[in-house]
Motif scaffolding. Structure first.
Motif, PDB file in Angstrom:
ATOM      1  N   ALA A  41       0.839  -1.211   0.000  1.00 36.11           N
ATOM      2  CA  ALA A  41       0.000   0.000   0.000  1.00 36.11           C
ATOM      3  C   ALA A  41       0.869   1.254   0.000  1.00 36.11           C
ATOM      4  O   ALA A  41       0.597   2.201  -0.751  1.00 36.11           O
ATOM      5  CB  ALA A  41      -0.924  -0.014   1.212  1.00 36.11           C
ATOM      6  N   CYS A  42       1.927   1.251   0.821  1.00 36.39           N
ATOM      7  CA  CYS A  42       2.808   2.433   0.890  1.00 36.39           C
ATOM      8  C   CYS A  42       3.509   2.668  -0.447  1.00 36.39           C
ATOM      9  O   CYS A  42       3.664   3.815  -0.889  1.00 36.39           O
ATOM     10  CB  CYS A  42       3.822   2.280   2.018  1.00 36.39           C
ATOM     11  SG  CYS A  42       3.061   2.488   3.631  1.00 36.39           S
ATOM     12  N   LEU A  43       3.931   1.566  -1.092  1.00 34.14           N
ATOM     13  CA  LEU A  43       4.576   1.699  -2.412  1.00 34.14           C
ATOM     14  C   LEU A  43       3.582   2.274  -3.425  1.00 34.14           C
ATOM     15  O   LEU A  43       3.928   3.153  -4.214  1.00 34.14           O
ATOM     16  CB  LEU A  43       5.093   0.331  -2.889  1.00 34.14           C
ATOM     17  CG  LEU A  43       6.319  -0.212  -2.151  1.00 34.14           C
ATOM     18  CD1 LEU A  43       6.635  -1.629  -2.623  1.00 34.14           C
ATOM     19  CD2 LEU A  43       7.530   0.686  -2.383  1.00 34.14           C
ATOM     20  N   ILE A 102       0.962   4.086  -2.770  1.00 31.10           N
ATOM     21  CA  ILE A 102       0.665   5.492  -2.420  1.00 31.10           C
ATOM     22  C   ILE A 102       1.795   6.405  -2.927  1.00 31.10           C
ATOM     23  O   ILE A 102       1.556   7.478  -3.473  1.00 31.10           O
ATOM     24  CB  ILE A 102       0.470   5.648  -0.888  1.00 31.10           C
ATOM     25  CG1 ILE A 102      -0.829   4.957  -0.456  1.00 31.10           C
ATOM     26  CG2 ILE A 102       0.441   7.120  -0.482  1.00 31.10           C
ATOM     27  CD1 ILE A 102      -0.988   4.785   1.041  1.00 31.10           C
ATOM     28  N   ALA A 103       3.036   5.929  -2.760  1.00 30.00           N
ATOM     29  CA  ALA A 103       4.180   6.723  -3.220  1.00 30.00           C
ATOM     30  C   ALA A 103       4.150   6.894  -4.742  1.00 30.00           C
ATOM     31  O   ALA A 103       4.535   7.940  -5.271  1.00 30.00           O
ATOM     32  CB  ALA A 103       5.478   6.056  -2.777  1.00 30.00           C
ATOM     33  N   GLU A 104       3.690   5.837  -5.432  1.00 23.45           N
ATOM     34  CA  GLU A 104       3.643   5.863  -6.902  1.00 23.45           C
ATOM     35  C   GLU A 104       2.412   6.589  -7.447  1.00 23.45           C
ATOM     36  O   GLU A 104       2.382   6.972  -8.620  1.00 23.45           O
ATOM     37  CB  GLU A 104       3.642   4.422  -7.441  1.00 23.45           C
ATOM     38  CG  GLU A 104       4.984   3.708  -7.330  1.00 23.45           C
ATOM     39  CD  GLU A 104       6.073   4.372  -8.147  1.00 23.45           C
ATOM     40  OE1 GLU A 104       5.838   4.670  -9.321  1.00 23.45           O
ATOM     41  OE2 GLU A 104       7.158   4.627  -7.582  1.00 23.45           O
ATOM     42  N   ALA A 105       1.380   6.733  -6.605  1.00 27.28           N
ATOM     43  CA  ALA A 105       0.113   7.330  -7.058  1.00 27.28           C
ATOM     44  C   ALA A 105       0.350   8.766  -7.538  1.00 27.28           C
ATOM     45  O   ALA A 105       1.154   9.504  -6.943  1.00 27.28           O
ATOM     46  CB  ALA A 105      -0.898   7.325  -5.934  1.00 27.28           C
ATOM     47  N   PRO A 106      -0.343   9.185  -8.614  1.00 31.34           N
ATOM     48  CA  PRO A 106      -0.133  10.553  -9.115  1.00 31.34           C
ATOM     49  C   PRO A 106      -0.614  11.614  -8.127  1.00 31.34           C
ATOM     50  O   PRO A 106      -1.514  11.338  -7.321  1.00 31.34           O
ATOM     51  CB  PRO A 106      -0.983  10.592 -10.398  1.00 31.34           C
ATOM     52  CG  PRO A 106      -1.959   9.484 -10.273  1.00 31.34           C
ATOM     53  CD  PRO A 106      -1.331   8.442  -9.406  1.00 31.34           C
ATOM     54  N   LEU A 107      -0.009  12.797  -8.201  1.00 35.48           N
ATOM     55  CA  LEU A 107      -0.406  13.888  -7.305  1.00 35.48           C
ATOM     56  C   LEU A 107      -1.719  14.499  -7.785  1.00 35.48           C
ATOM     57  O   LEU A 107      -1.932  14.637  -8.991  1.00 35.48           O
ATOM     58  CB  LEU A 107       0.670  14.977  -7.269  1.00 35.48           C
ATOM     59  CG  LEU A 107       1.984  14.652  -6.571  1.00 35.48           C
ATOM     60  CD1 LEU A 107       2.904  15.860  -6.617  1.00 35.48           C
ATOM     61  CD2 LEU A 107       1.777  14.223  -5.129  1.00 35.48           C
ATOM     62  N   GLU A 108      -2.552  14.868  -6.845  1.00 34.60           N
ATOM     63  CA  GLU A 108      -3.811  15.520  -7.199  1.00 34.60           C
ATOM     64  C   GLU A 108      -3.489  16.936  -7.687  1.00 34.60           C
ATOM     65  O   GLU A 108      -2.611  17.603  -7.126  1.00 34.60           O
ATOM     66  CB  GLU A 108      -4.710  15.538  -5.949  1.00 34.60           C
ATOM     67  CG  GLU A 108      -6.183  15.565  -6.248  1.00 34.60           C
ATOM     68  CD  GLU A 108      -6.745  16.973  -6.307  1.00 34.60           C
ATOM     69  OE1 GLU A 108      -7.845  17.129  -6.832  1.00 34.60           O
ATOM     70  OE2 GLU A 108      -6.066  17.898  -5.805  1.00 34.60           O
ATOM     71  N   LYS A 109      -4.217  17.395  -8.747  1.00 37.06           N
ATOM     72  CA  LYS A 109      -3.851  18.658  -9.410  1.00 37.06           C
ATOM     73  C   LYS A 109      -3.944  19.881  -8.494  1.00 37.06           C
ATOM     74  O   LYS A 109      -3.074  20.726  -8.480  1.00 37.06           O
ATOM     75  CB  LYS A 109      -4.749  18.867 -10.634  1.00 37.06           C
ATOM     76  CG  LYS A 109      -4.352  18.021 -11.813  1.00 37.06           C
ATOM     77  CD  LYS A 109      -5.337  18.189 -12.946  1.00 37.06           C
ATOM     78  CE  LYS A 109      -5.163  17.072 -13.965  1.00 37.06           C
ATOM     79  NZ  LYS A 109      -6.364  16.852 -14.755  1.00 37.06           N
ATOM     80  N   VAL A 110      -5.028  19.965  -7.713  1.00 35.11           N
ATOM     81  CA  VAL A 110      -5.258  21.172  -6.905  1.00 35.11           C
ATOM     82  C   VAL A 110      -4.510  21.104  -5.574  1.00 35.11           C
ATOM     83  O   VAL A 110      -3.788  22.025  -5.201  1.00 35.11           O
ATOM     84  CB  VAL A 110      -6.777  21.375  -6.662  1.00 35.11           C
ATOM     85  CG1 VAL A 110      -7.021  22.648  -5.861  1.00 35.11           C
ATOM     86  CG2 VAL A 110      -7.538  21.414  -7.981  1.00 35.11           C
ATOM     87  N   MET A 111      -4.668  19.987  -4.853  1.00 33.40           N
ATOM     88  CA  MET A 111      -4.102  19.915  -3.493  1.00 33.40           C
ATOM     89  C   MET A 111      -2.650  19.458  -3.454  1.00 33.40           C
ATOM     90  O   MET A 111      -1.931  19.710  -2.501  1.00 33.40           O
ATOM     91  CB  MET A 111      -4.959  18.983  -2.635  1.00 33.40           C
ATOM     92  CG  MET A 111      -6.265  19.595  -2.210  1.00 33.40           C
ATOM     93  SD  MET A 111      -7.212  18.493  -1.168  1.00 33.40           S
ATOM     94  CE  MET A 111      -8.016  17.483  -2.356  1.00 33.40           C
ATOM     95  N   GLY A 112      -2.232  18.715  -4.467  1.00 36.17           N
ATOM     96  CA  GLY A 112      -0.850  18.241  -4.507  1.00 36.17           C
ATOM     97  C   GLY A 112      -0.592  17.143  -3.500  1.00 36.17           C
ATOM     98  O   GLY A 112      -1.430  16.272  -3.266  1.00 36.17           O
ATOM     99  N   MET A 113       0.575  17.241  -2.839  1.00 39.17           N
ATOM    100  CA  MET A 113       1.043  16.183  -1.929  1.00 39.17           C
ATOM    101  C   MET A 113       0.086  15.897  -0.763  1.00 39.17           C
ATOM    102  O   MET A 113      -0.089  14.751  -0.360  1.00 39.17           O
ATOM    103  CB  MET A 113       2.413  16.617  -1.394  1.00 39.17           C
ATOM    104  CG  MET A 113       3.132  15.564  -0.621  1.00 39.17           C
ATOM    105  SD  MET A 113       3.660  14.225  -1.721  1.00 39.17           S
ATOM    106  CE  MET A 113       4.509  13.195  -0.561  1.00 39.17           C
ATOM    107  N   VAL A 114      -0.526  16.955  -0.236  1.00 38.51           N
ATOM    108  CA  VAL A 114      -1.328  16.792   0.987  1.00 38.51           C
ATOM    109  C   VAL A 114      -2.542  15.874   0.771  1.00 38.51           C
ATOM    110  O   VAL A 114      -3.061  15.276   1.715  1.00 38.51           O
ATOM    111  CB  VAL A 114      -1.749  18.182   1.547  1.00 38.51           C
ATOM    112  CG1 VAL A 114      -2.933  18.759   0.785  1.00 38.51           C
ATOM    113  CG2 VAL A 114      -2.064  18.093   3.023  1.00 38.51           C
TER     114      VAL A 114
END
Lengths: 45, 234
Positions: free
Chosen positions: B29-31, B33-45
């Motif tokens: 799951a952690c891998l 999550i790390a690989e999942a694309p960043l959300e356009k508006v909120m980004g990393m958070v």
């Protein structure tokens, strides 16, 4: 990034703290079992 | 017919396997999550979402199991139901606390404030407080508080639909329940994997906590029997 680290860190910390608390309860339970065993041994004819 | 208790060695092996599977699922799951694309508006958070939502699901699952066990205790006098309810309530407090901490951290970055007194957040806080009250009543209320605590668990279960549907029926800044179906494939995989890992963790913790509770009840039973035997002897 700080907020993500804080959120993930807190969740891990909470889960491990809970495991620690349950572990302590298990240790106490073992103590009670030992006491019970001693009482049974004393009562044997 | 008396039930045969399973051997401690077999139980330990099962527990070790379950812990191994849980660790593996969390690693995957952690891998993801790390690989999942960043959300356009909120980004990393936005990545808080992958842990926040599974914790919210476990808060609701714990409350439902607690209420189920409490119903069995209140209407059938089931001691096992009562033990299941207590174990589930503790897990509800644990995962509820995780929701109520991770949510405001995400909110601060996304909304600019840690807390809003809106329907979803307030009903979730209420649900968690009811579970805290349940655990405190069981911890410090003695035997008399067991029925009271069980009734409280039923009230907590009534709060679940309110928590879930609050974003639909009230004006809310919290994301809607349909957000999961709108995730892009990379995010969806990470989310379901994380949800699975947390659910398996819940079952492992529940099984350990319940076995502690069962053992405690058996010890109390044996102590009473031993007291009676010693009295008869003297």
């Amino acid at each position: 990034m700080t907020m993500v680290a804080l959120a993930y860190g807190f969740i891990w910390l909470a889960v491990f703290a809970y495991i620690f608390v349950v572990g302590r309860r298990l240790v106490r339970l073992h103590g009670e079992l030992d006491e019970l065993r001693r009482r049974i041994e004393r009562g044997k004819p | 017919m008396p039930t045969t208790p399973s051997s401690p060695a077999r139980n330990s092996t099962r527990l070790l396997v379950a812990c191994g599977v849980t660790c593996l699922l969390f690693l995957l799951a952690c891998l993801a999550i790390a690989e999942a694309p960043l959300e356009k508006v909120m980004g990393m958070v936005q990545k808080i979402f992958y842990f926040h939502v599974p914790c919210a699901w476990l808060l609701m699952l714990s409350t439902l199991v607690c209420a189920g066990g409490s119903v069995a205790y209140l209407f059938r006098g089931s001691e096992r139901g009562d033990r299941i309810a207590l174990s589930a309530a503790e897990l509800g407090v644990l995962f509820g606390m995780c929701v109520l901490v991770s949510g405001p951290l995400w909110a601060k970055a996304a909304w600019g404030v840690y807390w809003q007194w809106e329907a979803r957040l307030t009903s979730s806080l209420l649900l968690w407080l009811m579970l805290v009250a349940y655990v405190l009543a069981r911890r410090y209320g003695g035997a008399a508080a067991r029925r009271l605590a069980a009734s409280l668990a039923l009230f907590a279960a009534i709060d679940i639909p309110l928590v879930y549907f609050s974003v639909r029926f009230f004006r809310s800044i919290h994301p809607q329940t349909t957000v999961v179906s709108t995730l892009v494939p990379g995010m969806r995989g990470a989310f379901w994997l994380s949800l699975l890992a947390f659910t398996v963790l819940w079952f492992v913790l529940m099984s350990v906590r319940l076995s502690v509770e069962n053992a405690q009840a058996r010890i109390v039973e044996l102590e009473v029997l031993l007291d009676q035997a010693e009295e008869n002897k003297s």
